[in-house]
Design a protein around this motif. Structure first.
Motif, PDB file in Angstrom:
ATOM      1  N   ALA A 304       0.837  -1.205   0.000  1.00  0.00           N
ATOM      2  CA  ALA A 304       0.000   0.000   0.000  1.00  0.00           C
ATOM      3  C   ALA A 304       0.873   1.256   0.000  1.00  0.00           C
ATOM      4  CB  ALA A 304      -0.919   0.000   1.223  1.00  0.00           C
ATOM      5  N   GLY A 305       0.338   2.319  -0.554  1.00  0.00           N
ATOM      6  CA  GLY A 305       1.042   3.594  -0.499  1.00  0.00           C
ATOM      7  C   GLY A 305       1.743   3.992  -1.779  1.00  0.00           C
ATOM      8  N   LYS A 306       1.770   3.097  -2.772  1.00  0.00           N
ATOM      9  CA  LYS A 306       2.401   3.470  -4.044  1.00  0.00           C
ATOM     10  C   LYS A 306       1.515   4.507  -4.744  1.00  0.00           C
ATOM     11  CE  LYS A 306       3.103  -0.950  -5.341  1.00  0.00           C
ATOM     12  NZ  LYS A 306       3.429  -2.069  -6.230  1.00  0.00           N
ATOM     13  N   LEU A 307       2.158   5.466  -5.363  1.00  0.00           N
ATOM     14  CA  LEU A 307       1.407   6.524  -6.038  1.00  0.00           C
ATOM     15  C   LEU A 307       1.858   6.641  -7.491  1.00  0.00           C
ATOM     16  CD1 LEU A 307       1.658   9.250  -3.231  1.00  0.00           C
ATOM     17  CD2 LEU A 307      -0.290   7.750  -3.672  1.00  0.00           C
ATOM     18  N   LYS A 308       0.959   7.068  -8.358  1.00  0.00           N
ATOM     19  CA  LYS A 308       1.316   7.381  -9.743  1.00  0.00           C
ATOM     20  C   LYS A 308       1.134   8.876  -9.927  1.00  0.00           C
ATOM     21  CE  LYS A 308       0.414   3.193 -12.391  1.00  0.00           C
ATOM     22  NZ  LYS A 308      -0.646   2.413 -13.063  1.00  0.00           N
ATOM     23  N   ASP A 309       2.210   9.552 -10.278  1.00  0.00           N
ATOM     24  CA  ASP A 309       2.185  11.016 -10.423  1.00  0.00           C
ATOM     25  C   ASP A 309       1.649  11.664  -9.157  1.00  0.00           C
ATOM     26  OD1 ASP A 309       2.966  10.544 -13.076  1.00  0.00           O
ATOM     27  OD2 ASP A 309       0.853  10.356 -13.688  1.00  0.00           O
ATOM     28  N   GLY A 310       2.043  11.125  -8.000  1.00  0.00           N
ATOM     29  CA  GLY A 310       1.603  11.704  -6.736  1.00  0.00           C
ATOM     30  C   GLY A 310       0.151  11.398  -6.395  1.00  0.00           C
ATOM     31  N   GLN A 311      -0.490  10.592  -7.236  1.00  0.00           N
ATOM     32  CA  GLN A 311      -1.914  10.301  -6.985  1.00  0.00           C
ATOM     33  C   GLN A 311      -2.112   8.809  -6.691  1.00  0.00           C
ATOM     34  OE1 GLN A 311      -4.477  12.519  -6.775  1.00  0.00           O
ATOM     35  NE2 GLN A 311      -2.837  14.039  -6.992  1.00  0.00           N
ATOM     36  N   PRO A 312      -3.044   8.482  -5.773  1.00  0.00           N
ATOM     37  CA  PRO A 312      -3.372   7.063  -5.551  1.00  0.00           C
ATOM     38  C   PRO A 312      -4.078   6.489  -6.788  1.00  0.00           C
ATOM     39  CG  PRO A 312      -4.880   8.459  -4.316  1.00  0.00           C
ATOM     40  CD  PRO A 312      -3.825   9.375  -4.897  1.00  0.00           C
ATOM     41  N   TYR A 313      -3.918   5.212  -6.987  1.00  0.00           N
ATOM     42  CA  TYR A 313      -4.533   4.590  -8.162  1.00  0.00           C
ATOM     43  C   TYR A 313      -5.050   3.202  -7.818  1.00  0.00           C
ATOM     44  CZ  TYR A 313      -0.182   1.891  -8.538  1.00  0.00           C
ATOM     45  OH  TYR A 313       0.883   1.056  -8.282  1.00  0.00           O
ATOM     46  N   GLU A 314      -5.789   2.601  -8.763  1.00  0.00           N
ATOM     47  CA  GLU A 314      -6.291   1.233  -8.556  1.00  0.00           C
ATOM     48  C   GLU A 314      -6.082   0.402  -9.802  1.00  0.00           C
ATOM     49  OE1 GLU A 314     -10.627   2.210  -7.950  1.00  0.00           O
ATOM     50  OE2 GLU A 314     -10.877   0.699  -9.535  1.00  0.00           O
ATOM     51  N   GLU A 315      -5.927  -0.912  -9.589  1.00  0.00           N
ATOM     52  CA  GLU A 315      -5.871  -1.860 -10.699  1.00  0.00           C
ATOM     53  C   GLU A 315      -6.940  -2.911 -10.460  1.00  0.00           C
ATOM     54  OE1 GLU A 315      -1.882  -3.274 -10.460  1.00  0.00           O
ATOM     55  OE2 GLU A 315      -1.038  -1.444 -11.343  1.00  0.00           O
ATOM     56  N   ASP A 316      -7.647  -3.296 -11.547  1.00  0.00           N
ATOM     57  CA  ASP A 316      -8.737  -4.268 -11.420  1.00  0.00           C
ATOM     58  C   ASP A 316      -8.474  -5.484 -12.295  1.00  0.00           C
ATOM     59  OD1 ASP A 316      -9.889  -2.385  -9.848  1.00  0.00           O
ATOM     60  OD2 ASP A 316     -11.391  -1.747 -11.319  1.00  0.00           O
ATOM     61  N   ASP A 317      -9.073  -6.609 -11.892  1.00  0.00           N
ATOM     62  CA  ASP A 317      -9.020  -7.774 -12.789  1.00  0.00           C
ATOM     63  C   ASP A 317     -10.193  -7.707 -13.769  1.00  0.00           C
ATOM     64  OD1 ASP A 317     -11.294  -8.663 -11.485  1.00  0.00           O
ATOM     65  OD2 ASP A 317     -10.280 -10.227 -10.341  1.00  0.00           O
ATOM     66  N   LEU A 325      -4.929  -1.383  -4.730  1.00  0.00           N
ATOM     67  CA  LEU A 325      -5.398  -0.043  -4.353  1.00  0.00           C
ATOM     68  C   LEU A 325      -4.266   0.616  -3.578  1.00  0.00           C
ATOM     69  CD1 LEU A 325      -9.007  -0.669  -2.936  1.00  0.00           C
ATOM     70  CD2 LEU A 325      -8.440   0.462  -5.093  1.00  0.00           C
ATOM     71  N   SER A 326      -3.958   1.859  -3.935  1.00  0.00           N
ATOM     72  CA  SER A 326      -2.892   2.556  -3.209  1.00  0.00           C
ATOM     73  C   SER A 326      -3.176   2.622  -1.712  1.00  0.00           C
ATOM     74  CB  SER A 326      -2.749   3.984  -3.743  1.00  0.00           C
ATOM     75  OG  SER A 326      -2.296   3.949  -5.066  1.00  0.00           O
ATOM     76  N   ILE A 327      -4.471   2.736  -1.355  1.00  0.00           N
ATOM     77  CA  ILE A 327      -4.795   2.876   0.068  1.00  0.00           C
ATOM     78  C   ILE A 327      -4.704   1.536   0.800  1.00  0.00           C
ATOM     79  CG2 ILE A 327      -6.229   4.943  -0.229  1.00  0.00           C
ATOM     80  CD1 ILE A 327      -8.709   3.086   0.011  1.00  0.00           C
ATOM     81  N   TRP A 415      -4.789   6.583   4.363  1.00  0.00           N
ATOM     82  CA  TRP A 415      -5.572   6.727   3.143  1.00  0.00           C
ATOM     83  C   TRP A 415      -5.549   8.153   2.576  1.00  0.00           C
ATOM     84  CZ3 TRP A 415     -10.523   3.392   4.589  1.00  0.00           C
ATOM     85  CH2 TRP A 415     -10.094   2.043   4.726  1.00  0.00           C
ATOM     86  N   LYS A 416      -4.977   9.075   3.376  1.00  0.00           N
ATOM     87  CA  LYS A 416      -4.862  10.448   2.874  1.00  0.00           C
ATOM     88  C   LYS A 416      -3.388  10.803   2.637  1.00  0.00           C
ATOM     89  CE  LYS A 416      -9.270  11.428   3.360  1.00  0.00           C
ATOM     90  NZ  LYS A 416     -10.193  11.703   2.268  1.00  0.00           N
TER      91      LYS A 416
END
Lengths: 524, 222
Positions: A304-317, A325-327, A415-416
């Motif tokens: 958890a905590g990885k960011l893309k361009d400073g923004q949290p992101y998600e990956e789905d199947d 989820l970054s959070i 989460w923030k």
């Protein structure tokens, strides 16, 4: 004389076969029909709430609804305030630990870890209104009871996200209050199907597909079948609901069981009824779970905590399940799963906040379910095992309760702010536990008994799915001898050995006899 | 001088063949239950194995009664006499067309080896199978009841005895089937067990003697 004896034997054999073929089947069938007749009875509500003047007024807040409820249903608020749905804890005796007030305040799970410090978000599933902190919350103020979350029959009432359990203030409370009744699936399901942050995340056998399931999904709840609601089995008296989950309970009591309706010898075959001494109904009658939608099997917080361009992101199947989820980190999901199987005697133990973990080489079981073959009260039950990697303080050797949710960045919430160090520091401070400043991750497991999604009797687990040398469903339970699965290598080798020698012996002997006979004949 | 003799009475043949049939079926269903192969389907295998087991127990009870009532049990009294000769016959004589070392008579149908093996079958193998089989079926009852002293920890020991016995039985049947062919002719033993009659050497002399005298003579010889 001998004719009499022979006929006696024959008659005896015939009688026995007839008896064993014909005997008990009919009575079992009628018992099931009785149940069906009993449960088909329609009940009509004794009053029409829309006729009460107090509910016809304009009602502006959920607290006013509660006051209106209590003004007629006096005494009920006290019942509710005795319940664990309200108190978020139960008085439990845990072997080796003593009496514990076990609940969301001191228990940890390996999903979102814990509610402490995160009430604004988590209390969406509390039957109260406006919980900001579980330790300072007033558990004696009856105005805070949320009657509607369980008794709304319009399916329009909903709690707002991140409001500590309060609903959306724009709802038509008068209309909802006029249409209250016994809890429906939607009332229970909104929390119990969606716990852990999404559909079927936690249980695996409780999910939104049960709102209107097919017979394949759940034979009891099927819309085209008996269409039983939750409370038909989870019988409720004075707001005390039968049945509970062993993530938050420890004692063998108040369980909702199959036997209550089906008795403990419901089969026509004696040998199947004998299985009920050691095997729970669910073990054979729930061959697979997560039949419609996937359930979460693995949660890796460490990523958890990885960011893309400073923004949290998600990956789905491909089914739309979050795999990252970054959070929250990485997830693994599973659908149409064969359960794991364990011995269970109805008692559990728990890892509680602040408990020291001595051995981190193997996964920490957060809610060990007790039982063994030799324990007379134990039966084999199906479980879902949820595995996780969750934050751990390697110096103090305790699991970390991180601060996950806050309304705005800068308060330390993971989460923030996406900072484990800070989230752990703030989180542990809120639960008054030491924090060394170091965060590592350890493997943990949680056991979730599987009780729902019962299949039709045609689809039950067949004998040879367990009684089998290879791929036995019970391959993991090694503390007892099971026919077909188990054997003694010594007897097996010796046995096949003597059969082989007997066979080889007569073969050689026979061949020599044939040859010697031929030779003799040739001489003659 | 050969003579047709009524060797196996109706009940004896009925008992022998139904026992053979039941044991064959028990072995078939039993080894499926043991996990050796799939044939009937596990549930059917268990169900019919149990039913066949009851049938066998009933048959055995009748057979015991018959053996006692007719005195035929004496056929199984073991004797050391001629055992060596009998073994020599099977290992050597049979290949040279030597005569059987012992004479088959109504009062002594079994050769010394048969006496010994069948006795073992009756007092060791069958009781082991029946006893372990009944325990296998009923072992759960005491465990579920309240009499602590009767509790059995695990079915393991029972199952191992039952399995070991089954292996021995299968080996016995293989050898038994082969030895059928070692009578006066290849099929004479089989015919005798089917029809009851077998052509034996003239035994007029011994038939004249009373039963008791023969038995006492044998005992004296030992």
């Amino acid at each position: 004389m001998k004719k009499i004896v022979i006929s006696l034997v024959l008659i005896g054999l015939i009688i026995i076969s007839i008896i064993s073929f014909v005997s008990p089947k009919e009575t079992k069938q009628s018992k099931l029909n009785e149940l069906k007749a009993e449960l088909s009875k329609k009940t009509t509500p004794s009053v029409d709430h829309s006729k009460f003047p107090i509910l016809q007024k304009k009602i502006g807040s959920p607290q006013e609804v509660t006051e209106a409820c209590i003004s007629c249903h006096n005494g009920r608020a006290q019942e509710v305030m005795q319940s664990n749905h309200w108190n978020w804890e139960r008085e439990e005796f845990i072997k080796g630990r003593g009496v514990v007030y076990l609940g969301k305040k001191n228990a940890i799970n390996n999903f979102c870890i814990g509610v402490e410090g995160n009430e604004l978000s988590c209390a969406k599933c509390h039957i109260g209104l406006g919980m900001t902190s579980s330790s300072t919350y007033s558990y004696t103020d009856s105005k805070n009871i949320d009657c509607l979350v369980c008794h709304d029959n319009t399916e329009t009432y909903a709690k707002a996200p991140e409001k500590g359990g309060a609903p959306d203030q724009t709802l038509d409370f008068s209309f909802i209050a006029q249409h209250v009744g016994k809890p429906k699936r939607s009332n229970c399901g909104v929390c119990h199907f969606l716990g852990g942050g999404g559909n079927n995340v936690k249980h695996g056998d409780l999910e939104t597909a049960l709102f209107e399931p097919s017979k394949e999904t759940d034979i009891h709840m099927a819309s085209s079948g008996m269409n039983l609601g939750c409370t038909e089995c989870h019988k409720t008296e004075k707001h005390l609901i039968s049945g509970k989950m062993y993530s938050l309970s420890s004692m063998n009591r108040n369980r909702a069981t199959c036997e209550e309706c089906h008795t403990d010898n419901p089969h026509s075959e004696t040998v199947l009824n004998q299985h009920t001494y050691k095997v729970a109904c669910q073990t054979c009658h729930i061959p697979v779970y997560a039949k419609v939608n996937a359930t979460k099997l693995d949660w890796d917080w460490s990523t958890a905590g990885k960011l893309k361009d400073g923004q949290p992101y998600e990956e789905d199947d491909k089914d739309g399940n979050h795999t990252y989820l970054s959070i929250k980190g990485n997830f693994k999901w599973g659908k149409n799963l064969k359960p794991d199987y364990i011995w269970f005697n109805g008692t559990a133990s728990h890892y509680l906040l602040g408990d020291k973990v001595n051995d981190t080489t193997k996964a920490l079981v957060i809610n060990p379910l007790n039982g063994s073959y030799n324990d007379r009260n134990s039966k084999i039950i199906p479980v879902k095992i949820h595995r996780a990697k969750q934050p751990f303080d390697p110096v103090n050797r305790i699991l970390i309760q991180p601060k996950l949710y806050a309304e705005k960045p800068g308060e330390g919430a993971l989460w923030k702010d996406f900072n484990w160090q800070r989230a752990s520091e703030v989180g542990m401070k809120e639960v008054n536990l030491p924090f060394s400043g170091k965060v590592s991750f350890i493997r943990t497991e949680m056991y979730w008994p599987i009780n729902h999604m019962v299949s039709s009797k045609e689809k039950t687990v067949q004998c040879n799915e367990c009684h089998s040398r290879d791929n036995s469903r019970l391959a993991g339970l090694k503390d007892f001898y099971m026919p077909a699965r188990d054997f003694s290598p010594v007897i097996e080798t010796a046995g096949t050995g003597i059969i082989f020698f007997a066979f080889a012996g007569v073969l050689i002997h026979g061949v020599i006899r044939i040859i010697s006979t031929r030779k003799r004949k040739m001489k003659v | 001088m050969k003579q047709k003799v009524y060797l196996y009475r109706a009940f004896e043949r009925f008992w022998h063949w139904s026992q053979a049939l039941i044991i064959f079926f028990l072995a078939l269903s039993g080894f499926e239950i043991h996990g050796s192969f799939s044939f009937l389907g596990y549930q059917s295998a268990v169900k019919y194995h149990n039913m066949a087991a009851y049938a066998l127990v009933i048959l055995i009870i009748f057979a015991i009664f018959w053996h006692l009532a007719t005195g035929e049990w004496k056929q199984y009294v073991p004797t050391a006499k001629n055992i060596k000769a009998q073994i020599n016959y099977y290992l050597l004589g049979i290949f040279k067309n030597a005569p059987h070392p012992t004479r088959k008579t109504v009062l002594s149908k079994l050769n010394p080896l048969q006496r010994l093996v069948y006795l073992g079958f009756k007092i060791l193998i069958i009781p082991t199978m029946v006893l372990s089989g009944l325990l296998y079926m009923f072992y759960r009852y005491p465990q579920n009841g309240s009499i602590e002293g009767l509790n059995i920890e695990s079915i393991k020991t029972i199952a191992l005895f039952h399995t070991a016995g089954a292996f021995i039985l299968v080996a016995f049947v293989i050898v038994h089937l082969y030895l059928i062919t070692t009578g006066t002719t290849i099929t004479s033993n089989l015919k005798a067990m089917v029809t009851g009659y077998e052509e034996l050497e003239d035994t007029t002399k011994s038939q004249l003697e009373s039963k008791n005298e023969v038995i006492s003579a044998e005992v004296n010889n030992e």
